[in-house]
Design an enzyme around this catalytic site. Structure first.
Site, short mmCIF file in Angstrom:
data_model
loop_
_atom_site.label_atom_id
_atom_site.label_comp_id
_atom_site.label_asym_id
_atom_site.label_seq_id
_atom_site.Cartn_x
_atom_site.Cartn_y
_atom_site.Cartn_z
N PHE A 194 0.86 -1.19 0.00
CA PHE A 194 0.00 0.00 0.00
C PHE A 194 0.89 1.23 0.00
CE2 PHE A 194 -2.61 3.42 1.58
CZ PHE A 194 -3.77 3.24 0.85
N ASP A 196 9.26 2.41 1.78
CA ASP A 196 8.10 3.19 2.22
C ASP A 196 7.94 2.95 3.72
OD1 ASP A 196 5.59 4.03 2.97
OD2 ASP A 196 4.61 3.44 1.11
N LYS A 222 2.61 10.07 8.30
CA LYS A 222 1.92 9.59 9.50
C LYS A 222 2.53 10.07 10.82
CE LYS A 222 -0.53 5.57 7.62
NZ LYS A 222 -1.89 5.83 7.99
#
Ligand code: PLP
Length: 395
Positions: free
Chosen positions: A124, A215, A244
């Protein structure tokens, strides 16, 4: 617009690891805005730092030097394997920057006209068009074709399949610019990377001058129990993407790269809001508090405790539960593949028990609490989850 299948919950305020809804009910928050509210809600130091910043300067253009941005870049580069940082506002945007960098690397270093980026199945990387094209989950592509071209997918942690794909892509000469991969797959079901796979990946990328980009949007900035996810694998990437947890709830994203692969030149990439003084102050406060409160070793200890508490639950409920996997404070409770329970049903019912957890796919219940969570909270969270499982079994 109707883009979210929302839970029936309206949150009004929070303090530490607790949030309260508009009716005054309190919930133990093991979601933390999906791995984002690093220091919990309404942290005193964060409030003070951000109020002071608001009184000074919120936003200026990247046409000018921004001291807070330079300080944050210095923090990231001094504590990671990277040397240079580009700031943006989200994880998807950080990956967009990484994809552009990868393509430029392909053109300039490997002489490729139409570069390919290899990414993993079940990955993702975000919802913007290139990031979602990089995401190895067809369900996110449906309805939005044509996808951005130039991505190929391999099964995560499967080195033989990766080598076969690489060989096929390079059959007629250089085609692969980069590998973009999560050290631990979060949304894809909390799948930790296999160090042996990643070591071989590093060797292959080195051999072919292929960029290796991690990532770390979900696992980075302390959540794994190490500052960076790559430390769990013993493999250094050429670049990492962050978002995040970096801003502790204030939007910020970053692409941090080694000097040797810093191909961006003035005019190549930009973001109006990226790395503004307010967002950088938030991130600086997060990372300074991470160190001042020694939160990284704390996360490692809390991760072990959470994992052992969840293991006990699995041992008690072998008919419902399959196992536990994860690093630090990103743990997934895996449900029986052929069972009746689903992760969304558990997350929904847990709300009634005063617990917030988030699915990672249909069969994994994910715990991503604030990094300041303490043992008593973890015990309470797991007992509320047990209550939830009992209620669902009874129903
Ligand atoms: N990369 C990873 C590994 C993620 O987990 C996410 C979000 O869940 C993203 C990228 C996208 O981040 P954002 O939602 O900030 O665009």
């Amino acid at each position: 617009m109707d883009t979210y299948a929302r839970f029936p919950l309206e949150l009004a305020k929070g303090k530490g690891v607790w949030v309260q809804d508009t009716a005054g009910r309190r919930y133990l928050d093991c979601v933390a805005g999906i791995a984002t509210c690093t220091l919990g809600h309404s942290d005193r130091v964060m409030r003070k730092a951000l109020s002071r910043q608001l009184g000074r300067l919120q936003h200026v253009s990247n046409l000018y030097r921004i001291p807070e941005q330079e300080e944050l870049a210095a923090w990231i580069t001094s504590r990671s394997c990277t040397d240079r940082v580009f700031f943006c506002n989200s994880g998807a945007e950080a990956n967009e920057a990484a994809i552009k960098l990868a393509r430029k690397h392909g053109h300039t270093v490997r002489g490729i006209e139409r570069p390919i980026i290899l990414t993993a199945q079940a990955s993702f990387h975000g919802r913007t068009l290139a990031a979602v094209s990089a995401t190895g989950q067809p369900k996110y592509h449906h309805g939005f074709e044509p996808m951005v071209e130039g991505f190929r997918f391999f099964p995560y942690n499967d080195i033989a399949a990766f080598e076969a794909l690489l060989t096929a892509c390079e059959a007629d000469g250089p085609r692969v610019a980069a590998v973009l991969i999560e050290p631990l797959q979060g949304e894809g079901g909390v799948n930790p990377g296999d160090p042996a796979f990643f070591r071989r990946l590093r060797e292959l990328c080195d051999r072919h001058s292929i960029l290796l980009i991690f990532d770390e949007v979900q696992i980075g900035v302390g959540r794994s129990g190490a500052l960076w996810g790559y430390e769990q694998l013993g493999v250094e990437p050429d670049a990492i993407t962050l978002a995040k947890g970096l801003g502790g709830g204030i939007p910020i994203g970053a692409l941090a790269v080694k000097r040797s692969v810093d191909h961006f030149r003035p005019g190549d990439h930009a973001s109006t809001f990226g790395g503004n003084p307010f967002a950088c102050r938030a991130a600086l406060t997060v990372v300074q508090e991470l160190e001042r409160r020694a939160l990284v070793p704390h996360v490692a200890a809390m991760g072990m405790l959470l994992q052992s508490l969840l293991r006990e639950l699995v041992d008690q409920r072998p008919h419902q539960l399959e196992g536990v996997r994860g690093w630090g404070l990103l743990q997934g409770l895996v449900l029986k593949a052929d069972g009746e329970l689903t992760a969304p049903a558990i997350a929904l019912r847990a709300i009634e028990a005063g617990l917030l957890v988030v699915p990672a796919g249909p069969r994994v219940v994910r715990f991503v609490p604030p990094l300041v969570i303490r043992p008593k909270h973890l015990r309470l969270a797991v007992s509320r989850l047990a209550q939830t499982l009992d209620a669902l079994a009874g129903a």
